[in-house]
Design a protein around this motif. Structure first.
Motif, PDB file in Angstrom:
ATOM      1  N   TRP A 176       0.854  -1.202   0.000  1.00  0.00           N
ATOM      2  CA  TRP A 176       0.000   0.000   0.000  1.00  0.00           C
ATOM      3  C   TRP A 176       0.895   1.259   0.000  1.00  0.00           C
ATOM      4  N   ASP A 177       1.898   1.277  -0.825  1.00  0.00           N
ATOM      5  CA  ASP A 177       3.027   2.213  -0.827  1.00  0.00           C
ATOM      6  C   ASP A 177       4.142   1.649   0.046  1.00  0.00           C
ATOM      7  N   GLU A 178       3.825   1.229   1.262  1.00  0.00           N
ATOM      8  CA  GLU A 178       4.712   0.401   2.070  1.00  0.00           C
ATOM      9  C   GLU A 178       4.166  -1.016   2.004  1.00  0.00           C
ATOM     10  N   ILE A 179       4.693  -1.922   2.837  1.00  0.00           N
ATOM     11  CA  ILE A 179       4.204  -3.307   2.821  1.00  0.00           C
ATOM     12  C   ILE A 179       3.876  -3.732   4.246  1.00  0.00           C
ATOM     13  N   SER A 180       2.703  -4.306   4.408  1.00  0.00           N
ATOM     14  CA  SER A 180       2.276  -4.840   5.701  1.00  0.00           C
ATOM     15  C   SER A 180       1.959  -6.315   5.570  1.00  0.00           C
ATOM     16  N   LEU A 181       2.103  -7.028   6.661  1.00  0.00           N
ATOM     17  CA  LEU A 181       1.555  -8.375   6.759  1.00  0.00           C
ATOM     18  C   LEU A 181       0.097  -8.252   7.160  1.00  0.00           C
ATOM     19  N   PHE A 182      -0.759  -9.002   6.503  1.00  0.00           N
ATOM     20  CA  PHE A 182      -2.171  -9.019   6.844  1.00  0.00           C
ATOM     21  C   PHE A 182      -2.471 -10.320   7.559  1.00  0.00           C
ATOM     22  N   ILE A 183      -3.049 -10.215   8.772  1.00  0.00           N
ATOM     23  CA  ILE A 183      -3.419 -11.397   9.547  1.00  0.00           C
ATOM     24  C   ILE A 183      -4.933 -11.415   9.630  1.00  0.00           C
ATOM     25  N   PRO A 184      -5.595 -12.268   8.819  1.00  0.00           N
ATOM     26  CA  PRO A 184      -7.060 -12.262   8.794  1.00  0.00           C
ATOM     27  C   PRO A 184      -7.640 -12.532  10.191  1.00  0.00           C
ATOM     28  N   PRO A 185      -8.780 -11.913  10.512  1.00  0.00           N
ATOM     29  CA  PRO A 185      -9.580 -11.100   9.579  1.00  0.00           C
ATOM     30  C   PRO A 185      -9.322  -9.598   9.657  1.00  0.00           C
ATOM     31  N   LEU A 197      14.418   4.619   0.411  1.00  0.00           N
ATOM     32  CA  LEU A 197      14.490   5.749  -0.502  1.00  0.00           C
ATOM     33  C   LEU A 197      14.745   5.326  -1.943  1.00  0.00           C
ATOM     34  N   PHE A 198      15.614   4.326  -2.136  1.00  0.00           N
ATOM     35  CA  PHE A 198      15.950   3.955  -3.519  1.00  0.00           C
ATOM     36  C   PHE A 198      14.821   3.206  -4.202  1.00  0.00           C
ATOM     37  N   SER A 199      14.010   2.503  -3.421  1.00  0.00           N
ATOM     38  CA  SER A 199      13.012   1.625  -4.031  1.00  0.00           C
ATOM     39  C   SER A 199      11.738   2.352  -4.453  1.00  0.00           C
ATOM     40  N   HIS A 216       8.788  -2.187  -6.737  1.00  0.00           N
ATOM     41  CA  HIS A 216       8.486  -0.850  -6.255  1.00  0.00           C
ATOM     42  C   HIS A 216       8.470   0.088  -7.463  1.00  0.00           C
ATOM     43  N   THR A 217       8.043   1.290  -7.262  1.00  0.00           N
ATOM     44  CA  THR A 217       7.950   2.223  -8.384  1.00  0.00           C
ATOM     45  C   THR A 217       9.316   2.542  -8.984  1.00  0.00           C
ATOM     46  N   GLN A 218      10.403   2.411  -8.174  1.00  0.00           N
ATOM     47  CA  GLN A 218      11.722   2.802  -8.650  1.00  0.00           C
ATOM     48  C   GLN A 218      12.735   1.655  -8.665  1.00  0.00           C
ATOM     49  N   ALA A 219      12.299   0.442  -8.329  1.00  0.00           N
ATOM     50  CA  ALA A 219      13.265  -0.658  -8.284  1.00  0.00           C
ATOM     51  C   ALA A 219      12.572  -2.013  -8.338  1.00  0.00           C
ATOM     52  N   PHE A 220      13.262  -2.954  -8.962  1.00  0.00           N
ATOM     53  CA  PHE A 220      12.919  -4.373  -8.891  1.00  0.00           C
ATOM     54  C   PHE A 220      13.982  -5.015  -8.010  1.00  0.00           C
ATOM     55  N   SER A 221      13.568  -5.693  -6.922  1.00  0.00           N
ATOM     56  CA  SER A 221      14.522  -6.125  -5.904  1.00  0.00           C
ATOM     57  C   SER A 221      14.287  -7.560  -5.466  1.00  0.00           C
ATOM     58  N   LYS A 222      15.345  -8.163  -4.962  1.00  0.00           N
ATOM     59  CA  LYS A 222      15.260  -9.437  -4.261  1.00  0.00           C
ATOM     60  C   LYS A 222      15.086  -9.146  -2.782  1.00  0.00           C
ATOM     61  N   VAL A 223      14.217  -9.916  -2.115  1.00  0.00           N
ATOM     62  CA  VAL A 223      13.961  -9.705  -0.698  1.00  0.00           C
ATOM     63  C   VAL A 223      14.888 -10.607   0.112  1.00  0.00           C
ATOM     64  N   PHE A 227      13.673  -8.944   5.462  1.00  0.00           N
ATOM     65  CA  PHE A 227      12.971  -8.166   4.437  1.00  0.00           C
ATOM     66  C   PHE A 227      13.779  -6.971   3.927  1.00  0.00           C
ATOM     67  N   GLU A 228      15.062  -7.036   4.004  1.00  0.00           N
ATOM     68  CA  GLU A 228      15.879  -6.011   3.360  1.00  0.00           C
ATOM     69  C   GLU A 228      15.844  -6.215   1.853  1.00  0.00           C
ATOM     70  N   LEU A 229      15.910  -5.113   1.109  1.00  0.00           N
ATOM     71  CA  LEU A 229      15.767  -5.154  -0.341  1.00  0.00           C
ATOM     72  C   LEU A 229      17.119  -5.039  -1.029  1.00  0.00           C
ATOM     73  N   GLN A 230      17.387  -6.018  -1.891  1.00  0.00           N
ATOM     74  CA  GLN A 230      18.604  -5.979  -2.702  1.00  0.00           C
ATOM     75  C   GLN A 230      18.219  -5.634  -4.133  1.00  0.00           C
ATOM     76  N   PRO A 231      18.569  -4.408  -4.603  1.00  0.00           N
ATOM     77  CA  PRO A 231      18.116  -3.994  -5.940  1.00  0.00           C
ATOM     78  C   PRO A 231      18.721  -4.841  -7.048  1.00  0.00           C
ATOM     79  N   ILE A 232      17.872  -5.245  -7.988  1.00  0.00           N
ATOM     80  CA  ILE A 232      18.314  -5.973  -9.186  1.00  0.00           C
ATOM     81  C   ILE A 232      18.313  -5.045 -10.384  1.00  0.00           C
ATOM     82  N   HIS A 233      17.311  -4.172 -10.466  1.00  0.00           N
ATOM     83  CA  HIS A 233      17.243  -3.220 -11.573  1.00  0.00           C
ATOM     84  C   HIS A 233      16.637  -1.921 -11.076  1.00  0.00           C
ATOM     85  N   GLN A 234      17.222  -0.783 -11.466  1.00  0.00           N
ATOM     86  CA  GLN A 234      16.746   0.542 -11.089  1.00  0.00           C
ATOM     87  C   GLN A 234      16.829   1.488 -12.289  1.00  0.00           C
ATOM     88  N   GLY A 235      16.289   2.676 -12.119  1.00  0.00           N
ATOM     89  CA  GLY A 235      16.454   3.699 -13.136  1.00  0.00           C
ATOM     90  C   GLY A 235      15.250   3.929 -14.021  1.00  0.00           C
TER      91      GLY A 235
END
Length: 523
Positions: A176-185, A197-199, A216-223, A227-235
């Motif tokens: 939702w712009d950020e990422i949350s875990l959803f625990i139903p219900p 910032l980079f993602s 993300h809008t600015q990056a494709f990343s490996k998690v 849950f740290e993001l390792q960028p694979i493609h940016q720009g």
């Protein structure tokens, strides 16, 4: 007592006569309108006067025409059910008549025509639907106005959604712009390292070969762990991410589809415009773009244009091999063995990531609600019934019916649209002295002065309907929804510059504080 219809009912036209309209009624498989001077019969799109004199104000039919000094209770229509669609102030005694999808209301000396669209239903009215998630005991509707679980629970947080809810193993991830875990219900937990910032803003999570990847809008990343993001493609600006064969593929606003094989990134395909969505089916990859729908397959990576439907945002294939195409201007279906798409829901602005086929039911999210269609009924009843109204013989689907039926549907829709356009333009010329060109600057002033908040409100203020409104905005290179959003955000920026509180601004323009912060890039 007349009935109110639960389906979408849209204002189409105001019919003009030489004298005020008294009442309207059904008879002899058509519609009749009584005015103070004459009785008229609807013949196609024309009103033909009946050569018979009547001395009383109202005329009805029971085996034969009969006159009355008043309207019987059985002939009255309760206008309150659709009062927001009647383009006049005040409530008047009303009568109604229906033939097929055409619905007429006589009230206040006027005769109004509506189109009843009973091949679909709509829920979550006036909410912008961002995603639909369903499984056996869980239904989640994600909107800009809130996230709703099983039609009864509204999550306290987050307040809106911008990406698809996905279940990976036993965990539900909610971008939702950020990422949350959803625990139903009804519980959520923010993942601290899921954005940076980079993602840019989070849009999608996907599982591939036992590992998580994020878009993300600015990056494709490996998690990575934690849950740290390792960028694979940016720009670039990234819009969708899917699995295709042995690779991950991701789309960009530059019209480039890239692939990641786990070691390197290569270009898979390129089309002439922004890729809004990737849809994988078998060995095919279907791109929804502003220029229409394109396709590649594992044997031929040269893009083939399937349709030129403008502003396509998402596609899905049903059990009848029909390709459903959601666009910012309507919902289409492309049936096998025929090249042109058929318009099913016109002049509605549908959203990205908001198309779900669940069994026979197709759910499509738009800026004004959740549209629901039964694909079996559309396949077996709606299209054949439409052809029956044209008295076109129906044969087997895979041969004559398919080609002839599709042509008939297209011809009917084209003729219907052209007729409505002509009638509305004629009415506009009568009222406005041939001034039927709109000016965006003048419209903006009117929207602000009258505090118009919705597309329907704008149509009502301009004494038109949403169909005609969309057509006129197309000529101006935009849509009513986009134009209203642009004005609201401009208004928000000015109010903030004047020192107004963000909560006050949000209440004034009808957006959430989070959405305003996101759209205006506020800290």
């Amino acid at each position: 007592m007349g009935i109110a219809y639960p389906q979408d009912t849209l204002f189409v036209n105001r019919h003009l006569f030489q004298s005020p309209v008294q009442n309207v009624f059904e008879a002899r498989e058509t519609v009749f309108a009584k005015t103070t001077l004459a009785l008229y019969q609807l013949d196609g799109d024309d009103w033909i006067p009946i050569e018979q004199d009547f001395s009383k104000p109202y005329v009805f039919y029971k085996g034969n025409f009969f006159e009355s000094d008043f309207i019987p209770d059985s002939e009255l229509f309760d206008i309150s059910s659709i009062k927001e669609l009647v383009p006049q102030r005040g409530q008047f005694i009303a009568t109604s008549a229906r033939i097929g999808s055409r619905f007429f209301i006589a009230t206040g000396s006027d005769l109004f025509e509506y189109e009843i669209r009973d091949h679909y239903t709509r829920a979550y009215h006036n909410m912008s639907i961002r995603d639909i998630y369903m499984e056996d005991s869980l239904k989640v509707i994600l909107t800009y106005s809130g996230i709703f679980v099983n039609d009864s629970i509204k999550l306290n947080y987050p307040k809106y959604s911008n990406g698809p809810l996905v279940k990976i193993n036993s965990s539900y991830y909610l971008p939702w712009d950020e990422i949350s875990l959803f625990i139903p219900p009804d519980s959520t937990l923010l993942i601290p390292n899921a954005t940076n910032l980079f993602s840019g803003k989070a849009r999608k999570i996907i599982s591939w070969k036992g590992e998580l990847y994020s878009l993300h809008t600015q990056a494709f990343s490996k998690v990575l762990p934690e849950f740290e993001l390792q960028p694979i493609h940016q720009g670039l600006e990234y819009l969708d991410l899917e699995v295709f064969g042995e690779d991950l593929v991701f789309a960009t606003s530059q019209g480039v589809c890239l692939k990641w094989d786990g070691a390197k990134v290569d270009t898979l395909a390129q089309i002439p415009s922004i890729i809004n969505d990737i849809y994988q089916v078998g060995n095919r990859l279907i791109f929804s773009s502003d220029d229409g729908v394109y396709e590649i397959n594992s044997d031929n990576l040269e893009p083939l244009q399937l349709t030129n439907t403008p502003n396509a945002v998402m596609t899905s294939l049903d059990d009848f091999n029909n390709l459903w195409i959601a666009t910012e201007n309507g919902l289409y279906v492309l049936i096998p063995d025929y090249k042109d798409p058929i318009l099913i829901i016109p002049n509605v602005e549908f959203n990205r990531e908001a198309l779900l086929l669940n069994g026979e039911m197709l759910y499509v999210g738009a800026v004004d609600g959740l549209y629901q269609l039964n694909t079996y009924e559309i396949e077996k009843s709606y299209l054949p019934n439409l052809l029956n109204t044209l008295q076109v013989p129906i044969s087997e689907r895979k041969s004559t019916w398919l080609i002839g039926g599709a042509l008939a549907v297209l011809g009917f829709l084209a003729g219907f649209i052209l007729f409505r356009k002509k009638k509305k333009e004629e009415l506009t010329e009568v009222r406005n002295g041939n001034k039927n060109e709109w000016n965006l600057e003048e419209l903006e002033k009117r929207i602000l002065s009258e505090k118009i908040q919705t597309v329907e409100g704008l149509a009502s203020a301009l004494d038109t309907n949403t169909v005609q409104l969309n057509r006129n905005f197309k000529k101006l290179g935009t849509t009513p929804g986009k134009f209203l959003k642009q004005i609201k955000l401009k208004q928000a920026k000015e109010m903030l510059r004047e020192g107004k509180d963000l909560e006050e601004v949000a209440k004034s323009i009808g957006y959430s504080t989070k959405l305003i912060k996101t759209e205006l890039n506020l800290d």
